[in-house]
Write a protein that holds these residues in place. Structure first.
Motif, PDB file in Angstrom:
ATOM      1  N   PRO A 197       6.185   5.751 -12.133  1.00 57.41           N
ATOM      2  CA  PRO A 197       6.146   7.176 -12.505  1.00 57.41           C
ATOM      3  C   PRO A 197       7.527   7.691 -12.889  1.00 57.41           C
ATOM      4  N   PRO A 198       7.586   8.652 -13.815  1.00 57.34           N
ATOM      5  CA  PRO A 198       8.877   9.266 -14.149  1.00 57.34           C
ATOM      6  C   PRO A 198       9.270  10.294 -13.101  1.00 57.34           C
ATOM      7  N   CYS A 199      10.522  10.694 -13.141  1.00 61.96           N
ATOM      8  CA  CYS A 199      10.987  11.752 -12.242  1.00 61.96           C
ATOM      9  C   CYS A 199      10.418  13.082 -12.720  1.00 61.96           C
ATOM     10  N   PRO A 200       9.727  13.844 -11.844  1.00 65.29           N
ATOM     11  CA  PRO A 200       9.253  15.174 -12.256  1.00 65.29           C
ATOM     12  C   PRO A 200      10.407  16.024 -12.778  1.00 65.29           C
ATOM     13  N   TYR A 201      10.148  16.767 -13.866  1.00 65.16           N
ATOM     14  CA  TYR A 201      11.207  17.517 -14.543  1.00 65.16           C
ATOM     15  C   TYR A 201      11.950  18.461 -13.600  1.00 65.16           C
ATOM     16  N   SER A 202      11.195  19.099 -12.690  1.00 63.98           N
ATOM     17  CA  SER A 202      11.825  20.089 -11.805  1.00 63.98           C
ATOM     18  C   SER A 202      12.789  19.457 -10.816  1.00 63.98           C
ATOM     19  N   PHE A 203      12.709  18.129 -10.618  1.00 64.35           N
ATOM     20  CA  PHE A 203      13.614  17.461  -9.683  1.00 64.35           C
ATOM     21  C   PHE A 203      14.931  17.086 -10.342  1.00 64.35           C
ATOM     22  N   GLN A 204      14.926  17.021 -11.686  1.00 69.85           N
ATOM     23  CA  GLN A 204      16.050  16.388 -12.371  1.00 69.85           C
ATOM     24  C   GLN A 204      17.372  17.105 -12.141  1.00 69.85           C
ATOM     25  N   THR A 226       0.833  -1.204   0.000  1.00 74.37           N
ATOM     26  CA  THR A 226       0.000   0.000   0.000  1.00 74.37           C
ATOM     27  C   THR A 226       0.865   1.249   0.000  1.00 74.37           C
ATOM     28  N   LEU A 227       1.958   1.231   0.766  1.00 77.75           N
ATOM     29  CA  LEU A 227       2.881   2.364   0.790  1.00 77.75           C
ATOM     30  C   LEU A 227       3.436   2.624  -0.600  1.00 77.75           C
ATOM     31  N   LEU A 240      -9.495   5.655  -8.328  1.00 73.86           N
ATOM     32  CA  LEU A 240      -9.417   4.258  -8.760  1.00 73.86           C
ATOM     33  C   LEU A 240      -8.069   3.646  -8.390  1.00 73.86           C
ATOM     34  N   MET A 241      -7.000   4.433  -8.487  1.00 76.71           N
ATOM     35  CA  MET A 241      -5.678   3.928  -8.112  1.00 76.71           C
ATOM     36  C   MET A 241      -5.559   3.758  -6.601  1.00 76.71           C
ATOM     37  N   LEU A 242      -6.141   4.688  -5.853  1.00 80.57           N
ATOM     38  CA  LEU A 242      -6.069   4.594  -4.387  1.00 80.57           C
ATOM     39  C   LEU A 242      -6.766   3.349  -3.867  1.00 80.57           C
ATOM     40  N   ASP A 243      -7.917   3.008  -4.473  1.00 80.54           N
ATOM     41  CA  ASP A 243      -8.625   1.828  -3.959  1.00 80.54           C
ATOM     42  C   ASP A 243      -8.185   0.541  -4.641  1.00 80.54           C
ATOM     43  N   ILE A 273       2.746   6.073  -2.799  1.00 77.14           N
ATOM     44  CA  ILE A 273       3.881   6.904  -3.220  1.00 77.14           C
ATOM     45  C   ILE A 273       3.848   7.101  -4.736  1.00 77.14           C
ATOM     46  N   LYS A 274       3.584   6.034  -5.478  1.00 76.88           N
ATOM     47  CA  LYS A 274       3.535   6.154  -6.937  1.00 76.88           C
ATOM     48  C   LYS A 274       2.393   7.086  -7.377  1.00 76.88           C
ATOM     49  N   ILE A 275       1.256   6.987  -6.722  1.00 74.42           N
ATOM     50  CA  ILE A 275       0.138   7.881  -7.049  1.00 74.42           C
ATOM     51  C   ILE A 275       0.550   9.333  -6.823  1.00 74.42           C
ATOM     52  N   ALA A 276       1.177   9.598  -5.667  1.00 69.16           N
ATOM     53  CA  ALA A 276       1.578  10.969  -5.344  1.00 69.16           C
ATOM     54  C   ALA A 276       2.568  11.511  -6.364  1.00 69.16           C
ATOM     55  N   ILE A 277       3.518  10.677  -6.795  1.00 69.01           N
ATOM     56  CA  ILE A 277       4.527  11.136  -7.763  1.00 69.01           C
ATOM     57  C   ILE A 277       3.876  11.437  -9.109  1.00 69.01           C
ATOM     58  N   TRP A 278       2.892  10.631  -9.515  1.00 68.14           N
ATOM     59  CA  TRP A 278       2.160  10.946 -10.744  1.00 68.14           C
ATOM     60  C   TRP A 278       1.426  12.276 -10.599  1.00 68.14           C
TER      61      TRP A 278
END
Length: 761
Positions: free
Chosen positions: A751-758, A713-714, A740-743, A718-723
């Motif tokens: 998920p890819p790395c957000p551009y601003s983090f790169q 679940t963790l 739908l993803m949460l349940d 985390i993947k949902i939040a990154i998307w």
């Protein structure tokens, strides 16, 4: 169905009877063919009617369809006062069925109908009156009613196709939420047959339209067979079909009839910016040339450009593009410009290339129709002369939607320009605000006073109670107990003397509240109602005293419990809170009368009731969208740390801005810490970057410390939040897909790395 479930036949279900998923899970019909009760889903249990007398448990009706998943601990109860309710821990009861007459019993009938009876054994409620995606023999679909497909074969929630029995006598299929004739993809051709035509199915598989006295149209002739059952269903693919099955255990469901044999006919079978073609008897969806899936491997969000468009200000921008042709394709025509008497396809291509607003063009019979994105309802149709012309980049180095190095340099230069312009605009705005503040405070005029007539005119249509200022002064004991402060005012605790009800009174500040903000609060919040939104009860509007009266939330805000070690919610409660917030935002985005972008989703604006159910508050910053709008251009709103990147880039702001804010809040819920904490080390101070680094390194355990949590679940959360926090809005999922993803209903790709983090990784 749970293997341990005990089942009994009930000719009569008495008041006080109950079901549980793990014990007595269903009430059977007298023959044992049909059952009403819990059936198992991949992520919990649903309540409905299903065919139990055959090996494959075929669901024919689902209760509470928009939110059908319940936990193993749920309890279905026929109460002593005749209501059929579903009870869950720490949740309000859900009403499954009720009647306006006293109910004394219920039954699961052998025709698949679940009914409630009064004392004279008259039927007061029946599942046949509320069909979902299926009709059974003896059941009818009356004029004005519809069947809606399921979201998937494993999710009974409402899908994207519907079958409508119209009041003009026509049986028509549309994409969900569209009823215009041009969008129909099946029509019975029985218009003008009266406003009482219904769709019917009998025990012999005779499928027909009737006006009550005679048959209007036979869809199937029917055929008498012993020990055979029939049903009609609008399937997940948008086609409605008649099925039969022998009651022999070795029997199988057989298709007797269908509205079409071409699976590309339903409009929406392939998502936006893609088209449908048939391959080996089944559908295949393909993205437009120059487009890639928004989420690799997942078609639910459709396709998007895999290159960046130049600005329309660049007069030479058309040199960066060329046109690609898709022969024999049909599309929804949403043109913004039509050019007639075009001699060749090349002329249409050039017209689109010379127009920076043109993303594609449809060319047929000398007519060129310019289109903007998205393109919808695309399909191949051999022999059709329509050609889709799609604008693509002349650069060739694009892989999986990632631009080449030269394009990255262009984007970096553009970001620098935007940053410099943004700083200049912020400085200018600050200067203007400072001058305005001095001017307003010198004048001391009643700028914000309006007449009582305007008050009545503005508030009439929302059914809220009008309070006098004196009443609210008394209720709050002269505004003694402050509950909190927000961007638009201060909130005080109050008690209504006549009703002994505790309320929250929000006093809007003159410097912040203008006519538009007040009207937004009143008209929009007054018309919205959802269990995960704080409810507005009334208002006061006397001269310069503008106040709003809300239901009182006894447990404060999410921030109060989330960032306090003594009240920190457990892991299961954090998951539930996340679902509560997602449901509330989904209502604002897709389900309420006026679409709303909240613009300030953060823990301080999420309040907790006495059961710690999360409710979204403070619509003072909301930006409203009319039904035909998809974005808004406005100044930066919201709270630093939660605002989406497009606010700072002078780009159109859509509902995806709220998705970004939800992603940040979801990370705060997971980790029980603020998104920015300067007390921590440089690597951990910015929550979003720290979480992604831990995710990329496979060290998610760092995010929850020694706390015991379900690791799967963790990982999913985390993947949902990154998307959700992707820099590009189109990369973020809709709130419906977030839910739908949460349940666990929807698979989540990496998920890819957000551009601003790169640059910081």
């Amino acid at each position: 169905m749970a293997a341990s479930a005990q089942k009994q036949r009930y000719a009569n279900i008495s008041l006080g009877s109950s079901l549980k998923p793990s014990t007595n899970s269903s009430w059977l019909s007298p023959s044992g063919l049909y059952a009403f009760g819990f059936y198992e889903l991949t992520n919990g249990y649903a309540v409905g009617v299903f065919i139990d007398g055959i090996p494959e448990k075929t669901v024919v009706w689902t209760a509470n369809r928009d939110d059908p998943v319940f936990p193993r601990t749920a309890n279905l109860l026929l109460t002593d006062d005749g209501r059929l309710i579903l009870q869950q821990e720490d949740r309000d009861d859900i009403n499954i069925a009720s009647s306006d007459r006293p109910v004394v019993s219920a039954s699961m009938l052998d025709n698949g109908n679940f009914v409630l009876y009064d004392s004279s054994r008259s039927m007061t409620w029946q599942s046949f009156d509320y069909p979902t995606d299926t009709l059974l023999p003896g059941q009818r679909l009356p004029a004005g009613e519809d069947l809606v497909s399921s979201a998937s074969k494993t999710n009974p929630a409402r899908g994207i196709f519907r079958l409508v029995m119209q009041t003009d006598g026509n049986l028509v299929q549309y994409p969900v939420e569209i009823s215009e004739p041009s969008y129909a993809y099946y029509v019975s051709g029985t218009w003008g047959k009266g406003n009482n035509v219904s769709l019917n199915l009998d025990n012999n598989g005779h499928f027909y339209l009737s006006d009550g006295s005679s048959i209007v149209s036979n869809l199937t002739p029917g055929q008498y067979r012993t020990r055979t059952i029939y049903l009609v269903r609008i399937d997940v693919d948008g086609i409605f079909r008649l099925y039969s099955r022998s009651l022999d255990r070795q029997g199988n469901w057989t298709k007797e009839w269908s509205s079409t044999e071409d699976k590309c006919v339903p409009k929406g079978v392939c998502p936006v910016n893609s088209f449908c073609s048939m391959a080996d008897g089944d559908t295949r969806c393909e993205c437009l040339p120059g487009f890639s899936l928004v989420i690799p491997g997942n078609w639910s969000l459709g396709c998007e450009r895999n290159f960046s468009m130049e600005s329309c200000k660049d007069k030479e921008q058309n040199a960066s593009y060329r046109m690609r042709s898709l022969e024999n394709t049909l599309w929804e025509d949403t043109n913004y410009d039509i050019i007639k008497d075009m001699k060749t396809k090349e002329d249409c291509e050039n017209a689109c290339l010379e127009d920076c607003n043109c993303a594609a063009a449809l060319f047929k019979d000398g007519i060129c129709r310019k289109q903007k994105l998205p393109l919808r309802y695309g399909r191949r149709l051999q022999g059709d002369s329509n050609v889709a012309l799609v604008k693509v980049s002349t650069r060739s180095s694009f892989t999986q939607g990632v631009p080449n190095n030269s394009d990255n340099e262009i984007k970096k230069e553009r970001h620098l320009d935007i940053f410099i312009i943004g700083i200049s605009l912020v400085a200018l705005a600050a200067l203007i605000l400072a001058i305005s503040w001095v001017y307003v405070h010198r004048k001391h005029v009643g700028t914000y006073m309006i007449s009582n007539d305007k008050n009545v005119e503005m508030i009439d249509d929302v059914g809220l109670r009008a309070f006098t200022y004196a009443e609210l002064v008394q209720a709050t004991n002269e505004f003694e107990e402050e509950l909190g402060r927000g961007a638009s005012g201060t909130v005080y605790k109050g008690i209504l003397s006549n009703y002994k009800i505790i309320v929250a009174v929000k006093r809007l500040e003159k410097e912040l509240a203008g006519m538009r903000e007040f009207q937004t609060e009143m008209k929009v919040i007054g018309k919205t109602y959802h269990r995960n939104l704080v409810r507005l009860l009334g208002y006061c509007f006397e001269g310069s005293n503008w106040l709003l009266v809300y239901e009182y939330m006894s447990n404060g805000s999410l921030a109060d419990i989330l960032f306090n070690p003594e009240s920190r919610p457990c892991w299961e409660e954090r998951i539930r809170i996340s679902l509560d917030i997602a449901r509330g935002i989904l209502y604002l985005h897709e389900e309420c009368e006026t679409r709303i972008i909240h613009c300030d989703i953060k823990p301080q604006n999420i309040l907790m009731d006495e059961r710690r159910c999360a409710k979204i508050s403070d619509f003072g910053l909301a930006k409203l969208l009319m039904l035909d709008q998809t974005y808004t251009d406005t100044g930066i709103r919201g709270t630093r740390g939660y605002t989406a990147p497009e606010w700072h880039r002078n780009l159109p702001v859509t509902v995806k801005a709220d998705v970004y804010s939800f992603g940040v809040v979801l990370l705060e819920i997971i980790c029980c810490r603020r998104s920015v904490d300067q007390r921590l080390s440089e690597n951990e101070a910015i929550l979003e970057e720290w979480v992604y680094n831990c995710y990329a390194a496979g060290e998610l355990n760092k995010l929850v410390g020694c706390e015991e949590v379900d690791t799967r679940t963790l990982d999913r959360m985390i993947k949902i939040a990154i998307w959700c926090i992707q820099d590009e809005p189109s990369m973020r999922p809709s709130m419906k897909n977030v839910l739908l993803m949460l349940d666990g209903t929807l698979d989540i790709p990496v998920p890819p790395c957000p551009y601003s983090f790169q640059s910081s990784i």
